[in-house]
Design an enzyme around this catalytic site. Sequence first.
Site, short mmCIF file in Angstrom:
data_model
loop_
_atom_site.label_atom_id
_atom_site.label_comp_id
_atom_site.label_asym_id
_atom_site.label_seq_id
_atom_site.Cartn_x
_atom_site.Cartn_y
_atom_site.Cartn_z
N HIS A 37 11.15 -25.51 -34.29
CA HIS A 37 10.56 -25.91 -33.33
C HIS A 37 11.06 -26.87 -32.03
CE1 HIS A 37 8.71 -22.13 -34.29
NE2 HIS A 37 8.13 -23.02 -35.27
N ARG A 128 12.66 -12.64 -32.61
CA ARG A 128 11.11 -13.30 -33.54
C ARG A 128 10.23 -11.83 -32.61
NH1 ARG A 128 7.29 -18.01 -34.45
NH2 ARG A 128 6.84 -18.42 -37.32
N ASP A 252 9.46 -26.31 -40.56
CA ASP A 252 8.44 -25.93 -39.61
C ASP A 252 7.53 -26.95 -38.46
OD1 ASP A 252 6.95 -23.66 -38.47
OD2 ASP A 252 4.83 -24.08 -40.16
N ASN A 257 -0.45 -24.56 -35.20
CA ASN A 257 -1.28 -23.86 -36.03
C ASN A 257 -1.89 -23.92 -37.17
OD1 ASN A 257 -1.76 -22.15 -33.15
ND2 ASN A 257 -0.12 -21.54 -33.34
#
Length: 306
Positions: A37, A128, A252, A257
Amino acid sequence: MTDTRTAAPSSGCPPPHPAPRRPRIVLPPGSCDAHCHVFGPATVFPYAPGRTFTPLDAPKEQLAALHSHLGLDRAVIVQSSAHGSDHRVLLDALSGGEGRFRGVALIDETTTRAEVEELHRAGVRAFRLNFLPHLRSAPSREEIDLVLELVDGLGWAAELHLSGREVADHASLIRSLPCRVVIDHLARVEIAEGAGGPALRSLRALIDTGDVWVKVSGVDRVSRQGPPYADAVALAAALVAYAPDRMLWGTDYPHVNIQGDAPDDGLLVDLLAEIAPDPGHLRLLMVDNPIECFDFSVPHHPGELP
Protein backbone atom coordinates in the site's frame (compact mmCIF):
# COMPACT_ATOMS: atom_id res chain seq x y z
CA MET A 1 -13.93 16.87 9.57
CA THR A 2 -10.71 15.55 11.07
CA ASP A 3 -7.61 17.38 9.90
CA THR A 4 -5.52 14.54 8.50
CA ARG A 5 -2.39 16.67 8.50
CA THR A 6 -2.22 16.46 12.27
CA ALA A 7 -4.42 13.47 13.13
CA ALA A 8 -2.73 10.75 15.14
CA PRO A 9 -2.74 7.25 13.66
CA SER A 10 -5.53 4.95 14.74
CA SER A 11 -4.92 2.08 17.12
CA GLY A 12 -3.66 -0.80 15.00
CA CYS A 13 -1.52 1.40 12.77
CA PRO A 14 1.99 1.11 14.21
CA PRO A 15 4.97 2.53 12.34
CA PRO A 16 6.77 0.13 9.99
CA HIS A 17 9.69 -1.86 11.39
CA PRO A 18 12.47 0.70 11.96
CA ALA A 19 15.30 -1.44 10.54
CA PRO A 20 14.19 -4.44 8.49
CA ARG A 21 17.02 -6.86 7.94
CA ARG A 22 18.51 -7.37 4.51
CA PRO A 23 17.16 -10.73 3.32
CA ARG A 24 19.49 -13.70 3.16
CA ILE A 25 17.50 -15.30 0.35
CA VAL A 26 18.29 -14.17 -3.20
CA LEU A 27 15.04 -13.64 -5.09
CA PRO A 28 14.68 -14.32 -8.82
CA PRO A 29 15.05 -11.25 -11.07
CA GLY A 30 11.70 -9.60 -11.65
CA SER A 31 10.29 -10.66 -8.27
CA CYS A 32 7.05 -8.94 -7.34
CA ASP A 33 5.56 -7.66 -4.09
CA ALA A 34 1.98 -8.48 -5.06
CA HIS A 35 0.37 -6.76 -2.08
CA CYS A 36 1.49 -3.42 -0.69
CA HIS A 37 0.00 0.00 0.00
CA VAL A 38 0.85 3.67 -0.36
CA PHE A 39 -0.57 6.16 2.15
CA GLY A 40 -0.42 9.90 1.65
CA PRO A 41 1.30 12.12 2.40
CA ALA A 42 -2.01 13.41 3.71
CA THR A 43 -1.05 17.00 2.95
CA VAL A 44 -1.04 16.05 -0.74
CA PHE A 45 -3.42 13.09 -0.86
CA PRO A 46 -5.97 13.49 1.98
CA TYR A 47 -7.52 10.47 3.63
CA ALA A 48 -11.20 9.76 3.07
CA PRO A 49 -13.55 11.54 5.50
CA GLY A 50 -15.50 8.34 6.20
CA ARG A 51 -12.48 6.10 6.77
CA THR A 52 -12.45 3.61 9.64
CA PHE A 53 -8.77 4.12 10.45
CA THR A 54 -6.04 6.71 10.00
CA PRO A 55 -2.66 5.34 8.94
CA LEU A 56 0.73 6.94 9.29
CA ASP A 57 1.92 8.40 6.01
CA ALA A 58 3.80 5.82 3.93
CA PRO A 59 4.42 7.56 0.59
CA LYS A 60 5.69 6.02 -2.61
CA GLU A 61 9.30 6.99 -1.90
CA GLN A 62 9.23 5.00 1.34
CA LEU A 63 7.85 1.96 -0.46
CA ALA A 64 10.47 2.25 -3.22
CA ALA A 65 13.28 2.36 -0.65
CA LEU A 66 11.94 -0.77 1.03
CA HIS A 67 11.68 -2.67 -2.25
CA SER A 68 15.25 -1.72 -3.14
CA HIS A 69 16.41 -2.96 0.27
CA LEU A 70 14.51 -6.26 -0.08
CA GLY A 71 15.45 -7.00 -3.69
CA LEU A 72 11.97 -6.65 -5.18
CA ASP A 73 11.64 -5.36 -8.74
CA ARG A 74 7.87 -5.17 -9.26
CA ALA A 75 4.85 -4.33 -7.13
CA VAL A 76 1.07 -4.50 -7.05
CA ILE A 77 -0.14 -1.46 -5.11
CA VAL A 78 -3.53 -1.93 -3.48
CA GLN A 79 -5.76 1.10 -2.93
CA SER A 80 -6.66 1.32 0.75
CA SER A 81 -10.05 2.13 2.22
CA ALA A 82 -8.27 4.93 4.09
CA HIS A 83 -8.15 6.72 0.72
CA GLY A 84 -11.52 5.37 -0.41
CA SER A 85 -12.36 5.70 -4.10
CA ASP A 86 -10.14 8.77 -4.54
CA HIS A 87 -7.38 7.13 -6.56
CA ARG A 88 -5.04 10.11 -6.93
CA VAL A 89 -2.51 8.57 -4.56
CA LEU A 90 -2.55 5.29 -6.52
CA LEU A 91 -2.28 7.03 -9.89
CA ASP A 92 0.67 9.04 -8.62
CA ALA A 93 2.42 5.90 -7.37
CA LEU A 94 1.83 4.03 -10.63
CA SER A 95 3.04 6.93 -12.77
CA GLY A 96 6.69 6.46 -11.83
CA GLY A 97 6.79 2.72 -12.26
CA GLU A 98 7.74 2.50 -15.95
CA GLY A 99 5.70 -0.69 -16.27
CA ARG A 100 7.00 -2.25 -13.04
CA PHE A 101 3.84 -1.48 -11.05
CA ARG A 102 0.25 -2.61 -11.24
CA GLY A 103 -2.67 -1.42 -9.15
CA VAL A 104 -5.81 -2.66 -7.43
CA ALA A 105 -8.67 -0.13 -7.27
CA LEU A 106 -11.65 0.49 -5.00
CA ILE A 107 -14.66 1.06 -7.25
CA ASP A 108 -18.04 2.26 -6.01
CA GLU A 109 -21.22 3.95 -7.24
CA THR A 110 -19.40 7.30 -7.54
CA THR A 111 -16.84 5.91 -10.01
CA THR A 112 -17.39 6.54 -13.73
CA ARG A 113 -16.36 4.41 -16.68
CA ALA A 114 -14.03 7.22 -17.78
CA GLU A 115 -12.27 7.03 -14.40
CA VAL A 116 -11.99 3.25 -14.71
CA GLU A 117 -10.41 3.60 -18.14
CA GLU A 118 -7.94 6.14 -16.74
CA LEU A 119 -7.04 3.66 -14.01
CA HIS A 120 -6.56 0.92 -16.60
CA ARG A 121 -4.23 3.09 -18.69
CA ALA A 122 -2.22 3.79 -15.53
CA GLY A 123 -1.77 0.08 -14.81
CA VAL A 124 -4.70 -0.98 -12.62
CA ARG A 125 -5.63 -4.58 -13.30
CA ALA A 126 -7.97 -5.51 -10.45
CA PHE A 127 -10.68 -4.19 -8.14
CA ARG A 128 -10.92 -5.02 -4.46
CA LEU A 129 -13.99 -6.10 -2.51
CA ASN A 130 -13.69 -5.69 1.26
CA PHE A 131 -15.85 -8.01 3.36
CA LEU A 132 -14.20 -7.29 6.72
CA PRO A 133 -16.34 -5.22 9.11
CA HIS A 134 -13.42 -3.12 10.35
CA LEU A 135 -13.15 -1.70 6.81
CA ARG A 136 -16.78 -1.51 5.65
CA SER A 137 -19.99 -3.45 5.47
CA ALA A 138 -19.90 -6.39 3.06
CA PRO A 139 -20.79 -5.40 -0.51
CA SER A 140 -24.18 -6.48 -1.77
CA ARG A 141 -24.62 -8.45 -4.98
CA GLU A 142 -26.03 -5.30 -6.55
CA GLU A 143 -22.89 -3.35 -5.67
CA ILE A 144 -20.68 -6.12 -7.03
CA ASP A 145 -22.65 -6.25 -10.28
CA LEU A 146 -22.25 -2.47 -10.65
CA VAL A 147 -18.49 -2.81 -10.36
CA LEU A 148 -18.44 -5.71 -12.83
CA GLU A 149 -20.34 -3.57 -15.32
CA LEU A 150 -17.91 -0.67 -14.88
CA VAL A 151 -14.85 -2.85 -15.55
CA ASP A 152 -16.42 -4.97 -18.28
CA GLY A 153 -14.04 -5.86 -21.09
CA LEU A 154 -10.85 -4.75 -19.33
CA GLY A 155 -9.77 -8.17 -18.06
CA TRP A 156 -9.48 -7.08 -14.44
CA ALA A 157 -9.38 -9.53 -11.57
CA ALA A 158 -11.62 -9.36 -8.51
CA GLU A 159 -9.57 -9.23 -5.31
CA LEU A 160 -11.48 -10.37 -2.21
CA HIS A 161 -10.54 -9.48 1.34
CA LEU A 162 -12.48 -11.76 3.68
CA SER A 163 -12.05 -13.88 6.77
CA GLY A 164 -11.74 -17.65 6.85
CA ARG A 165 -15.32 -18.49 7.75
CA GLU A 166 -16.53 -16.38 4.82
CA VAL A 167 -14.70 -18.49 2.23
CA ALA A 168 -17.35 -21.18 2.56
CA ASP A 169 -20.15 -18.63 3.01
CA HIS A 170 -19.28 -16.84 -0.22
CA ALA A 171 -18.12 -19.83 -2.28
CA SER A 172 -21.12 -19.63 -4.62
CA LEU A 173 -20.56 -15.90 -5.14
CA ILE A 174 -16.87 -16.45 -5.86
CA ARG A 175 -17.65 -19.18 -8.39
CA SER A 176 -20.17 -16.93 -10.12
CA LEU A 177 -17.78 -14.04 -10.76
CA PRO A 178 -16.98 -13.82 -14.50
CA CYS A 179 -13.30 -13.04 -13.96
CA ARG A 180 -10.14 -14.12 -12.23
CA VAL A 181 -10.51 -14.02 -8.43
CA VAL A 182 -7.67 -13.29 -6.00
CA ILE A 183 -8.17 -14.00 -2.29
CA ASP A 184 -6.03 -11.92 0.04
CA HIS A 185 -3.87 -12.91 3.02
CA LEU A 186 -4.31 -16.70 3.13
CA ALA A 187 -8.06 -16.01 3.30
CA ARG A 188 -7.33 -15.03 6.93
CA VAL A 189 -8.22 -18.58 7.92
CA GLU A 190 -8.36 -19.68 11.53
CA ILE A 191 -5.33 -21.96 11.81
CA ALA A 192 -6.82 -23.76 14.81
CA GLU A 193 -9.40 -25.34 12.47
CA GLY A 194 -6.62 -27.34 10.82
CA ALA A 195 -6.24 -28.50 7.23
CA GLY A 196 -9.60 -30.27 7.35
CA GLY A 197 -11.53 -27.20 8.49
CA PRO A 198 -14.36 -25.78 6.34
CA ALA A 199 -12.43 -22.68 5.29
CA LEU A 200 -9.44 -24.56 3.90
CA ARG A 201 -11.62 -27.24 2.31
CA SER A 202 -13.60 -24.53 0.54
CA LEU A 203 -10.44 -22.66 -0.41
CA ARG A 204 -8.87 -25.73 -2.02
CA ALA A 205 -12.10 -26.44 -3.91
CA LEU A 206 -12.10 -22.89 -5.24
CA ILE A 207 -8.46 -23.14 -6.27
CA ASP A 208 -9.34 -26.32 -8.16
CA THR A 209 -11.64 -24.32 -10.46
CA GLY A 210 -8.53 -22.79 -12.03
CA ASP A 211 -9.92 -19.27 -11.73
CA VAL A 212 -9.03 -18.56 -8.09
CA TRP A 213 -5.64 -17.33 -6.88
CA VAL A 214 -4.49 -16.92 -3.28
CA LYS A 215 -2.03 -14.44 -1.80
CA VAL A 216 0.14 -16.23 0.74
CA SER A 217 0.79 -12.86 2.33
CA GLY A 218 -0.07 -11.81 5.86
CA VAL A 219 1.52 -14.71 7.75
CA ASP A 220 1.91 -12.29 10.65
CA ARG A 221 -1.87 -11.66 10.60
CA VAL A 222 -2.82 -15.33 10.54
CA SER A 223 -0.20 -16.73 12.92
CA ARG A 224 -1.06 -17.49 16.53
CA GLN A 225 2.58 -17.98 17.48
CA GLY A 226 4.30 -14.70 16.60
CA PRO A 227 7.56 -14.38 14.69
CA PRO A 228 8.80 -16.34 12.82
CA TYR A 229 5.14 -17.33 12.35
CA ALA A 230 5.81 -21.04 11.94
CA ASP A 231 2.13 -22.06 11.97
CA ALA A 232 1.13 -19.64 9.22
CA VAL A 233 4.29 -20.34 7.20
CA ALA A 234 3.38 -24.03 7.23
CA LEU A 235 -0.08 -23.15 5.91
CA ALA A 236 1.38 -20.96 3.16
CA ALA A 237 3.87 -23.68 2.20
CA ALA A 238 1.07 -26.26 1.97
CA LEU A 239 -0.92 -24.02 -0.36
CA VAL A 240 2.10 -23.34 -2.58
CA ALA A 241 2.80 -27.07 -2.80
CA TYR A 242 -0.89 -27.71 -3.59
CA ALA A 243 -1.21 -25.19 -6.42
CA PRO A 244 2.10 -23.46 -7.19
CA ASP A 245 0.70 -21.85 -10.34
CA ARG A 246 -2.13 -20.10 -8.44
CA MET A 247 -0.22 -18.48 -5.58
CA LEU A 248 1.00 -14.91 -5.11
CA TRP A 249 2.99 -13.23 -2.34
CA GLY A 250 3.27 -9.75 -0.91
CA THR A 251 4.72 -7.85 2.02
CA ASP A 252 1.44 -6.13 3.00
CA TYR A 253 3.60 -3.08 3.78
CA PRO A 254 3.16 -0.89 5.82
CA HIS A 255 1.07 -3.32 7.89
CA VAL A 256 -1.98 -1.38 9.06
CA ASN A 257 -4.80 -2.71 11.24
CA ILE A 258 -2.61 -5.12 13.18
CA GLN A 259 -2.05 -5.82 16.84
CA GLY A 260 1.38 -5.08 18.25
CA ASP A 261 4.48 -4.07 16.32
CA ALA A 262 4.84 -4.24 12.56
CA PRO A 263 6.75 -7.29 11.29
CA ASP A 264 10.29 -7.19 9.96
CA ASP A 265 9.84 -7.15 6.17
CA GLY A 266 13.27 -8.69 5.70
CA LEU A 267 12.15 -11.65 7.79
CA LEU A 268 8.98 -11.96 5.70
CA VAL A 269 11.12 -12.23 2.57
CA ASP A 270 13.42 -14.81 4.15
CA LEU A 271 10.41 -16.93 5.08
CA LEU A 272 9.93 -17.50 1.34
CA ALA A 273 12.69 -20.11 1.63
CA GLU A 274 10.22 -22.17 3.69
CA ILE A 275 7.05 -21.14 1.87
CA ALA A 276 8.44 -22.05 -1.56
CA PRO A 277 11.54 -24.21 -1.05
CA ASP A 278 11.42 -25.55 -4.62
CA PRO A 279 13.21 -23.01 -6.91
CA GLY A 280 10.64 -23.57 -9.63
CA HIS A 281 7.79 -22.86 -7.23
CA LEU A 282 9.59 -19.75 -5.96
CA ARG A 283 9.88 -18.40 -9.49
CA LEU A 284 6.20 -19.06 -10.12
CA LEU A 285 5.24 -17.36 -6.87
CA MET A 286 7.41 -14.30 -7.29
CA VAL A 287 7.72 -13.78 -11.05
CA ASP A 288 5.54 -15.83 -13.39
CA ASN A 289 2.26 -15.81 -11.47
CA PRO A 290 2.19 -12.01 -10.97
CA ILE A 291 2.98 -11.53 -14.65
CA GLU A 292 -0.01 -13.68 -15.62
CA CYS A 293 -2.44 -12.52 -12.97
CA PHE A 294 -1.77 -8.78 -13.18
CA ASP A 295 -0.81 -8.47 -16.84
CA PHE A 296 2.79 -7.35 -16.44
CA SER A 297 4.90 -7.13 -19.56
CA VAL A 298 6.88 -10.33 -20.05
CA PRO A 299 10.68 -9.76 -19.79
CA HIS A 300 12.43 -9.68 -23.16
CA HIS A 301 15.14 -12.06 -21.97
CA PRO A 302 15.50 -14.25 -18.88
CA GLY A 303 16.47 -12.08 -15.92
CA GLU A 304 15.84 -8.82 -17.80
CA LEU A 305 13.16 -6.37 -16.77
CA PRO A 306 11.22 -4.62 -19.52
